[in-house]
Design a protein around this motif. Sequence first.
Motif, short mmCIF file in Angstrom:
data_model
loop_
_atom_site.label_atom_id
_atom_site.label_comp_id
_atom_site.label_asym_id
_atom_site.label_seq_id
_atom_site.Cartn_x
_atom_site.Cartn_y
_atom_site.Cartn_z
N VAL A 416 0.87 -1.17 0.00
CA VAL A 416 0.00 0.00 0.00
C VAL A 416 0.90 1.22 0.00
N ASN A 417 0.81 2.05 -1.02
CA ASN A 417 1.72 3.18 -1.14
C ASN A 417 1.15 4.43 -0.50
N SER A 418 0.52 4.26 0.64
CA SER A 418 0.02 5.40 1.41
C SER A 418 -0.07 4.98 2.86
N THR A 419 -0.09 5.98 3.73
CA THR A 419 -0.14 5.74 5.16
C THR A 419 -1.00 6.82 5.80
N ILE A 420 -1.80 6.45 6.76
CA ILE A 420 -2.60 7.42 7.51
C ILE A 420 -1.87 7.77 8.79
N LEU A 421 -1.67 9.07 9.00
CA LEU A 421 -1.01 9.55 10.20
C LEU A 421 -2.04 9.98 11.23
N ALA A 448 14.43 12.93 9.15
CA ALA A 448 13.20 13.67 8.86
C ALA A 448 12.77 13.35 7.43
N GLU A 449 11.46 13.25 7.21
CA GLU A 449 10.95 12.84 5.90
C GLU A 449 9.82 13.76 5.44
N GLU A 450 9.79 14.01 4.12
CA GLU A 450 8.73 14.81 3.51
C GLU A 450 7.70 13.91 2.85
N PHE A 451 6.42 14.32 2.90
CA PHE A 451 5.34 13.57 2.27
C PHE A 451 4.33 14.54 1.67
N GLN A 452 3.68 14.07 0.62
CA GLN A 452 2.57 14.83 0.04
C GLN A 452 1.25 14.23 0.51
N LEU A 453 0.28 15.10 0.80
CA LEU A 453 -0.99 14.63 1.32
C LEU A 453 -1.89 14.16 0.18
N ILE A 466 -0.85 10.21 3.73
CA ILE A 466 0.34 10.63 3.01
C ILE A 466 0.63 9.66 1.89
N GLN A 467 1.25 10.18 0.83
CA GLN A 467 1.68 9.33 -0.27
C GLN A 467 3.01 8.69 0.09
N GLY A 468 3.09 7.39 -0.09
CA GLY A 468 4.32 6.68 0.20
C GLY A 468 4.35 6.15 1.62
N LYS A 469 5.50 5.60 1.99
CA LYS A 469 5.68 4.98 3.30
C LYS A 469 6.94 5.52 3.95
N ALA A 470 6.91 5.56 5.24
CA ALA A 470 8.07 6.07 5.97
C ALA A 470 9.25 5.11 5.85
N LYS A 471 10.42 5.68 5.74
CA LYS A 471 11.64 4.88 5.73
C LYS A 471 12.16 4.65 7.15
N TYR A 472 11.82 5.59 8.04
CA TYR A 472 12.36 5.54 9.40
C TYR A 472 11.22 5.46 10.41
N LEU A 473 11.57 5.10 11.60
CA LEU A 473 10.63 5.10 12.72
C LEU A 473 10.48 6.51 13.25
N HIS A 474 9.23 6.96 13.40
CA HIS A 474 8.93 8.27 13.98
C HIS A 474 8.00 8.05 15.16
N THR A 475 8.49 8.35 16.34
CA THR A 475 7.75 8.05 17.56
C THR A 475 6.55 8.98 17.69
N GLY A 476 5.46 8.42 18.19
CA GLY A 476 4.24 9.20 18.38
C GLY A 476 3.65 9.03 19.76
N LYS A 477 4.51 8.90 20.78
CA LYS A 477 4.00 8.69 22.13
C LYS A 477 5.05 9.09 23.15
N GLU A 478 4.62 9.12 24.40
CA GLU A 478 5.54 9.32 25.50
C GLU A 478 6.24 8.00 25.80
N ILE A 479 7.53 8.04 25.97
CA ILE A 479 8.32 6.83 26.23
C ILE A 479 9.11 7.03 27.51
N ASP A 480 8.92 6.12 28.45
CA ASP A 480 9.64 6.18 29.72
C ASP A 480 9.50 7.54 30.40
N GLY A 481 8.31 8.12 30.26
CA GLY A 481 8.03 9.38 30.93
C GLY A 481 8.46 10.61 30.18
#
Length: 1372
Positions: A416-421, A448-453, A466-481
């Motif tokens: 799937v060449n798209s991802t929902i953020l 850091a990565e650029e995407f088109q909506l 977004i169009q495409g898929k992330a190449k890297y891990l991008h955290t979206g939460k609190e980790i260890d406080g």
Amino acid sequence: MMMMMSYLLYKVGWFLILNLSALFAACPDQDPDLHLWNPGHNKEHQVNIGHNRKLLLSSSATVHSIRIFDGGKLVISNNNEETIVLRTRNILIEDGGELHIGSEDCPFQKDVTIILYGRSDEETEGLHSYFGLKYIGVSQGGTLELHGAHKLSWTFLNSTLHPGGMSEGGYYFERSWGHRGIIVHVINRIGEVIHSDRFDTYKSKDESKRLAEYLDRVKDGMIISVAVNDEGSANLDNFAKNALSKLGSKYFRHLGFRHPWSFITVKGSPESSSEDHVIYQGARGSAAAKVFKLFHSPHGNHFTVGSTSEWVQDVEWTKWFNRDDERGSGDWEKLSDLRVAFPGKICESPIDIQVVTVNGIPASRTGQVFHMHDQDYGFVCRNKDQANGTCQNYKVRFLCGKPVRPKVTVTIDTHVNSTILQLVDDARTWKPGDVIFVASTDYSMHQAEEFQLLHCPECKPNQVKIQGKAKYLHTGKEIDGVDMRAEVGLLSRNIVIMGEMEDHCYGDNACRFFEFDTVGGHIKMGVGFKAAHIAGVELKHMGQQSMGHYPIHFHMTGDLDEKGGYHPPTYVKGVSIHESFSRCVTIHGSNGLLVCDDTNNGDLVDSEEDYLRDVQGVDGRQSHSAGAYFFVMLQKHEKELEGLGKRIEEVEQRIMASETKLELDTFVHLQSKSLLFYYSAVSTFWIANPNNNLINCSAAGSEETGFWFIFHHVPTGPSEGMYSPGYSEHVPLGKFTNNRAHSNYRAGMMIDNGVKTTEANAKDKRPFLSLVGARYSPHKGADPHKPREPAIIKNYIAYKNQDHGAWLRGGDVWLENCQFADNGIGLTLASGGTFPDDDGAKQEVKNSLFVGESENRGTQMAENLVWGPSGLDHSGRVLPKGVTFPIRGMQIYDGPINVENCTFRKFAALDGRHTSAIGFRFNNSWQTCPNNNVTSITFQDVPITSRVFFGEPGPWFHHLDLDGDKTTILHDVDGSVSQFPGAYIVKHDNWLLRHSDCIDVPDWRSAICSGHYAQVYIQARRPANLKMKMIKDEYSNKPLYLKGALGKHSHYQQYQPVVMLQKGYTVHWDGPAPQEVTLWLINFNQNDWIRVGLCYPQGSTFNIISDIHNRLSKRTFKTGYFLRTQQMDNLDRGHPSRGYYFFDEDTGLLFLKVKAHKKREAFAFCSSAGCERIKIKASIPKTSRISDCAMKAYPKYSEMPTVDVPMPQRIPTEQLTTNDHFLEVKLESYQTRFFHIRQDLAYVDINGRKFYHADDGMQIVVIDGQSGKVVDNRSFRNAILRGIPVHVENYVASMKNNSITLITSKGQIISERPWNRVLTQLGATNVKLKDKLAFVGFKGNFQPEWVKLVVGEEVAKLHEVLPIPVVNKLKL
């Protein structure tokens, strides 16, 4: 009825008139006085809009230039369906002229682009003397109103974005040099990597066997990916070959040297295997073995596992060559001639050739005829072939292949060449086609990565596709406080202002540094403009590599809010700046500007981004400016910006100091590198005046520092004279709240350093504007004579910064509720200066969290160069620096500091990596303050052995022989670190600070002590290059050697030992004694004293006085003098105005009692009256040699060791909040004498419980290493040991593993040989027994740090704390 109708019509008419008037006022393009203006496309058309003309542009146009003046107005129509594109060289707005695109109450909704075109080498006569070229310039009386559609500028991820686009992962793995061998990944049927490992089958056959055993343990049905990286065939044996053949491999048995090979299979289904294998092509040829296999998960999803093993040949251009010119028959740049002229600079077989004129114009654009243009032959232009008879002067370069490098890649990809953020905020103002980018949440800002909506009817208000898929891990939460959510910023706006760029660098535009065009557009506000409001605008290709030309620049414009007569106040809001060429927003000599909701991305910066400059601040007014969404990503180009520092002087001829506040959600991401002379100084926020507010700002990546406060003693350039010398070093810090910094190379935040504001001269050869030292000491009103005003830093978050989360130097810098995670070093608080330049001030951090190794482990790939084991569980993770780098949470440098109510989480050392929650700055030659206090400290997932580490010689710590390395000290106020309330933790081998009751902490390389401590600052002149030896009279055989903190060529030297008060010391030198010595009393309270004996040659005479030196006034007042006495006891009879000295000619020691007579305020180094000193001037015989009197001084002046301050009581184990704790053990074997009667005694003390010897022989107390409980106490009497020594060996053999053994002797040791064997089994080394023995040993499969054997003829004593439970450190 008619009258009623007339009345209604009258009312309706007025209603329409009033509302139309309001509409015209709100929406500038609805003004009925506007005239349609569609000038078409004419690059020669110089437009003048003046004399109250009002024009409405409703179609695209190209003109030469636009000048708006004398009541003229230009408005862009908001009714066009197609984008309006206006191309012009410049727009000048002055003298009542106005440019409007939308308004604050009626934002522009359509699309408009203003393109600023032109070349710097086209027309010098037409350049504006102030604005230059390619500008929108707002001068005296001008108005600029740009108001784009309201859009959310930036937000945070609210759910982690995984690489590959899969909801729970996806995967990308890449390795090159340094990861040789067979790399295996085990993947389950839903596409998750459950384990991976590397087997160096080039190095060892053991690795081949381990590979076979590993594959055998994999369960059937698991997907296995196997690939070679670099070389894996040299030590392959049949175990591994058979194992791979069984899995379905056909080529593995025949794997050759450096052959690329990739293999994917399903365990138990060899027929499912896919495999590729190629022959190694040598150092100059690429070769790749690639396998991709599609799998179906049980949930119906598809995913592809890919494996590539290859040798990659990269290419690079050579430098430019210009051997010949057009004189003679033409320009001949033959390859054969170039090889002779530039030996070794051109490869054997060039892949391509590039030819341009010396001015940078491509040869293909010159219209000339070329005789030869070929990478194998070179380039030839003959004059006779040209129409005008002359070739231009050309230069050439060649594209060459680099030596090959290995590369292995393993991917797991969805289809799937798209991802929902998932976002934190409502993002419905973001539209399909908009461009966003997601910040890195790892150490590398390049993640850091650029995407088109994309269109997303199914998305919720806080979701985008977004169009495409992330190449890297991008955290979206609190980790260890710690909040590690990635910032997500919008780059697109409907009002676009951009520079039109050439496709290469040209002319005199720093082309020796840049291959691309750097002459972008710029917007500049000058003195006296009428109004300027910029909102919802996208700036692209803006800024120039010349002074004063930045994307947005307010230059010396004074007060820009109500105080300056601006209603509403001036602002820059919701602006996106990307791919710029010089900074983003520059605020110079301008106060009260509001900068908020801005994003800056993909910029080239030559020294810094958000650039705050020139503030007078004489009225103490809190100006307002907010940098919300400074999304500043500096695009790093292929060519390193080498040598850029050589031109900083022409770029940096001004000093920043705007009293402008950056507030409200600013996000800045930098990606570039530059030099400030010999110093890399690219920073996201570069702030020269601390009196700026930064609130909710993010500095999400730079190759230097996120927030850098740097100080300029005086302003220069246009700002010269705006404020008094030293203003920036003393002005209080504005608000610094809710800011965050991550993915920065050097530090998340720095308060340190200054900029040299004088030209180079014979005395100081450093260039103008080079980096120099500076100290921040905030005082009320920026007046150092007024009370201090703390710099408060609240709610700061710093994570994944490679060097420091924050390095803060200065007086009274206080942090509260901050979070530090995954930084090389979380926080260093450095004092405002070395004594005596600083008068002492407290720095503190309270209620804060430090995390050493969070669950944000990062992604294993090429961008993350340092991958290694975690200290907690040995799992792989990205590391901030080298694999052995000693990660620390709080680093203590000099002090005084206060660390209070802080939590340290997940700091765990490895055998080979000295991670610690609290550590000391290594390679430190400066002072260490005894008032470094810690209290109310909480440790979570921190082994007690990793709480503190004082360092040891080796990697990173080097020799650990500088003065500051030797004098480290820490005050554990409440015992929350050491379990001993009020104790001081000192370096284990510093006997100036130790006494006989101190307790060794071997794991920390320290000792727990008690006492009253202070410092002596010893200043020596004539000579100034001596090493000093200092001895405490109580321990004459344990001297401390100090090199001095200054260089060998300084005109004086300084030594700053920490001393225990109310004790005697002697000082010795490795050369002739200095003729001038000054003793300064640091941290001495009133009536504190020490006795000092300084070594001088016989025949020396002295002139000794006391005085007080006031640091601020730089005045010194004599307070007394010293007379010679013939009796040591008279030293105690002195008083402040008259003291005594005693010179013992026999030993060469000059004795003084050094005493403080004035009261000292808390944390001040000296009294409020100044620093008390004793100055010694000695007349020394010229034939004097080394002044080391130690051999004569002792034992004559030796003192019996005493403990003046009793050791504190240990906190009982049951009162501790952590499972691990210290076990205090004391062992002593000794002999007492009463006249001629001798008696042998021995005992073992465990947490206050004593075990005494009854008979001569050996006693062994056994402690369970897990619980710390005594499990046995056994005596071996000498009478029995004579006959049956094997009893001892059998007893030790029967002990359980993980047992602590405490052994003492009483009487004479007999049967020495079996005891040697036993002690060796329990960890002792180099055993040489004497009559008395004390031994702490361990039975287990490893040897702890605390195993120790002490022997002596009359006494053997050990006193240390042991960690419970005893845990083996994992090997690095």
